[in-house]
Motif scaffolding. Structure first.
Motif, short mmCIF file in Angstrom:
data_model
loop_
_atom_site.label_atom_id
_atom_site.label_comp_id
_atom_site.label_asym_id
_atom_site.label_seq_id
_atom_site.Cartn_x
_atom_site.Cartn_y
_atom_site.Cartn_z
N GLY A 73 -4.17 -8.60 -12.85
CA GLY A 73 -5.07 -9.45 -12.06
C GLY A 73 -4.33 -10.67 -11.51
N GLU A 74 -3.47 -11.24 -12.36
CA GLU A 74 -2.69 -12.42 -11.93
C GLU A 74 -1.74 -12.05 -10.80
OE1 GLU A 74 -3.64 -15.21 -13.25
OE2 GLU A 74 -4.97 -13.94 -14.46
N TYR A 75 -1.09 -10.88 -10.93
CA TYR A 75 -0.15 -10.45 -9.88
C TYR A 75 -0.90 -10.17 -8.57
CZ TYR A 75 3.18 -9.62 -13.74
OH TYR A 75 4.00 -9.75 -14.83
N ILE A 76 -2.08 -9.55 -8.67
CA ILE A 76 -2.87 -9.25 -7.47
C ILE A 76 -3.19 -10.55 -6.73
CG2 ILE A 76 -5.17 -8.46 -6.69
CD1 ILE A 76 -4.96 -6.33 -9.02
N LYS A 77 -3.57 -11.57 -7.50
CA LYS A 77 -3.92 -12.87 -6.89
C LYS A 77 -2.67 -13.56 -6.35
CE LYS A 77 -7.75 -13.59 -10.01
NZ LYS A 77 -7.97 -14.17 -11.33
N LYS A 78 -1.60 -13.55 -7.15
CA LYS A 78 -0.37 -14.24 -6.75
C LYS A 78 0.16 -13.73 -5.40
CE LYS A 78 4.37 -14.97 -8.23
NZ LYS A 78 5.41 -14.60 -9.18
N PHE A 79 0.09 -12.40 -5.21
CA PHE A 79 0.63 -11.82 -3.97
C PHE A 79 -0.47 -11.65 -2.90
CE2 PHE A 79 3.84 -10.60 -7.10
CZ PHE A 79 4.99 -10.99 -6.44
N SER A 80 -1.68 -12.17 -3.17
CA SER A 80 -2.82 -12.03 -2.25
C SER A 80 -3.00 -10.58 -1.81
CB SER A 80 -2.63 -12.92 -1.02
OG SER A 80 -2.41 -14.24 -1.39
N ALA A 81 -2.94 -9.66 -2.78
CA ALA A 81 -3.06 -8.23 -2.45
C ALA A 81 -4.50 -7.88 -2.08
CB ALA A 81 -2.58 -7.38 -3.62
N ASP A 82 -4.64 -7.11 -1.02
CA ASP A 82 -5.96 -6.64 -0.59
C ASP A 82 -6.30 -5.32 -1.27
OD1 ASP A 82 -6.52 -8.59 1.70
OD2 ASP A 82 -4.51 -7.83 2.20
N ILE A 83 -5.28 -4.52 -1.59
CA ILE A 83 -5.49 -3.17 -2.14
C ILE A 83 -4.54 -2.93 -3.31
CG2 ILE A 83 -5.70 -0.71 -1.59
CD1 ILE A 83 -5.51 -1.40 1.37
N LEU A 84 -5.08 -2.43 -4.41
CA LEU A 84 -4.26 -1.95 -5.53
C LEU A 84 -4.24 -0.43 -5.44
CD1 LEU A 84 -2.83 -2.07 -8.34
CD2 LEU A 84 -5.12 -2.15 -9.36
N TYR A 119 -10.55 -4.21 -11.53
CA TYR A 119 -9.98 -5.09 -10.49
C TYR A 119 -10.71 -4.96 -9.16
CZ TYR A 119 -6.42 -5.71 -13.99
OH TYR A 119 -5.79 -5.99 -15.17
N LYS A 120 -11.73 -4.07 -9.10
CA LYS A 120 -12.50 -3.92 -7.85
C LYS A 120 -13.23 -5.22 -7.49
CE LYS A 120 -13.08 1.07 -7.76
NZ LYS A 120 -13.90 2.23 -8.05
N ILE A 154 -11.76 -8.06 -7.38
CA ILE A 154 -10.86 -8.95 -6.62
C ILE A 154 -10.12 -8.25 -5.47
CG2 ILE A 154 -10.54 -10.70 -8.41
CD1 ILE A 154 -7.91 -9.36 -9.18
N CYS A 155 -10.10 -6.90 -5.48
CA CYS A 155 -9.45 -6.19 -4.36
C CYS A 155 -9.96 -4.74 -4.33
CB CYS A 155 -7.91 -6.20 -4.51
SG CYS A 155 -7.30 -5.25 -5.90
N GLU A 156 -9.57 -4.04 -3.29
CA GLU A 156 -9.90 -2.61 -3.22
C GLU A 156 -8.98 -1.87 -4.20
OE1 GLU A 156 -10.02 0.70 0.38
OE2 GLU A 156 -9.75 -1.41 0.89
N VAL A 157 -9.49 -0.84 -4.85
CA VAL A 157 -8.66 -0.06 -5.80
C VAL A 157 -8.68 1.40 -5.37
CG1 VAL A 157 -8.33 0.62 -8.22
CG2 VAL A 157 -9.20 -1.68 -7.68
N ILE A 158 -7.49 1.96 -5.13
CA ILE A 158 -7.39 3.34 -4.65
C ILE A 158 -6.43 4.11 -5.56
CG2 ILE A 158 -6.61 4.82 -2.73
CD1 ILE A 158 -7.39 2.56 -0.81
N TYR A 159 -6.84 5.31 -5.97
CA TYR A 159 -5.97 6.19 -6.76
C TYR A 159 -5.54 7.34 -5.86
CZ TYR A 159 -8.35 3.62 -10.48
OH TYR A 159 -8.87 2.62 -11.27
N LEU A 160 -4.22 7.55 -5.74
CA LEU A 160 -3.72 8.64 -4.89
C LEU A 160 -3.27 9.81 -5.76
CD1 LEU A 160 -1.55 6.67 -2.29
CD2 LEU A 160 -3.88 7.54 -2.03
N PRO A 161 -3.45 11.05 -5.29
CA PRO A 161 -3.02 12.20 -6.07
C PRO A 161 -1.50 12.18 -6.31
CG PRO A 161 -4.10 12.90 -4.02
CD PRO A 161 -4.07 11.41 -4.01
N ARG A 162 -1.11 12.54 -7.53
CA ARG A 162 0.33 12.64 -7.84
C ARG A 162 0.94 13.84 -7.12
NH1 ARG A 162 2.46 10.47 -12.77
NH2 ARG A 162 3.68 12.34 -13.14
N THR A 163 2.24 13.78 -6.87
CA THR A 163 2.96 14.94 -6.35
C THR A 163 3.10 15.94 -7.49
OG1 THR A 163 4.18 13.53 -4.83
CG2 THR A 163 5.14 15.70 -5.31
#
Ligand code: CTP
Length: 131
Positions: free
Chosen positions: A79-90, A103-104, A106-115
Motif C-alpha cells: 500500500g505504501e509503495y502504491i501511494k509513493k509511486f502514485s500508481a493507478d493500477i496494481l 488495495y482496490k 486505493i487503486c485498480e487491481v488486475i490479475y493477468l493469466p500466467r504464461t
C-alpha cells in the motif's frame, strides 16, 4: 499519465516474466516494478534467489517496457509503495488472484493469466539435471 505497478522476484528471467511485464505496461504509460528483496524471498521460501537483488534489479531495469525499479522490502508495504509511486493500477499474475483485493480502495487491481509451462522453480530443477 497512468502508472502501473507490479511486484515479483524475477529470478532466472524467463518468457513468463517478459510477457507479464509487457502486458502490464500496455495498461498504462509508466511501469514500476518492485523486486522482492533477497531477505523477503528467504522468509517466504527458505532459500535465497539464484541472482542477488542488485542483479535482478539491474536485469529488469534494462528492459524497454520497464520505467522504474525498486527493491520491495516487505509484503506488507504494498500500500505504501502504491501511494509513493502514485500508481493507478496494481497488476499481478493470477497465481495471486484475490490476494490483493484490499488495495482496490486505493487503486485498480488486475490479475493477468500466467504464461503456461514455465517458472523459475521449474527452470532451476531442469538446470540441476545437467549437474
Ligand atoms: N509469471 C507469469 N508467468 C509465469 C511465471 C511468472 O506471468 N509462467 C508472473 C507471476 O505471476 C508474477 C511475475 O511473473 O506476476 C513474477 O513471478 P515470479 O514469482 O518471480 O516468477 P516464477 O517463475 O513464478 O518464480 P517461482 O517459480 O520462484 O515462484
Amino acid at each position: 499519465m497512468r502508472t502501473v505497478i507490479t511486484f515479483g522476484t524475477f529470478d532466472v528471467l524467463h518468457i513468463g516474466h517478459i510477457k507479464i511485464l509487457q502486458r502490464a505496461k500496455a495498461y498504462g504509460d509508466r511501469l514500476i516494478v518492485g523486486i522482492s528483496s533477497d531477505a523477503l524471498n528467504f522468509s517466504k521460501k527458505q532459500r535465497f534467489p539464484v541472482y542477488p537483488e542488485s542483479e535482478r534489479k539491474s536485469i529488469i531495469s534494462a528492459l524497454g517496457c520497464v520505467d522504474e525499479v525498486f527493491i520491495e522490502e516487505s509484503l506488507d508495504l504494498k500500500g505504501e509503495y502504491i501511494k509513493k509511486f502514485s500508481a493507478d493500477i496494481l497488476i499481478m499474475g493470477d497465481d495471486w488472484k484475490g490476494r490483493f483485493d484490499n488495495y482496490k480502495e486505493i487503486c485498480e487491481v488486475i490479475y493477468l493469466p500466467r504464461t503456461e509451462g514455465v517458472s523459475t522453480t521449474q527452470l532451476i530443477a531442469e538446470i540441476k539435471k545437467y549437474g
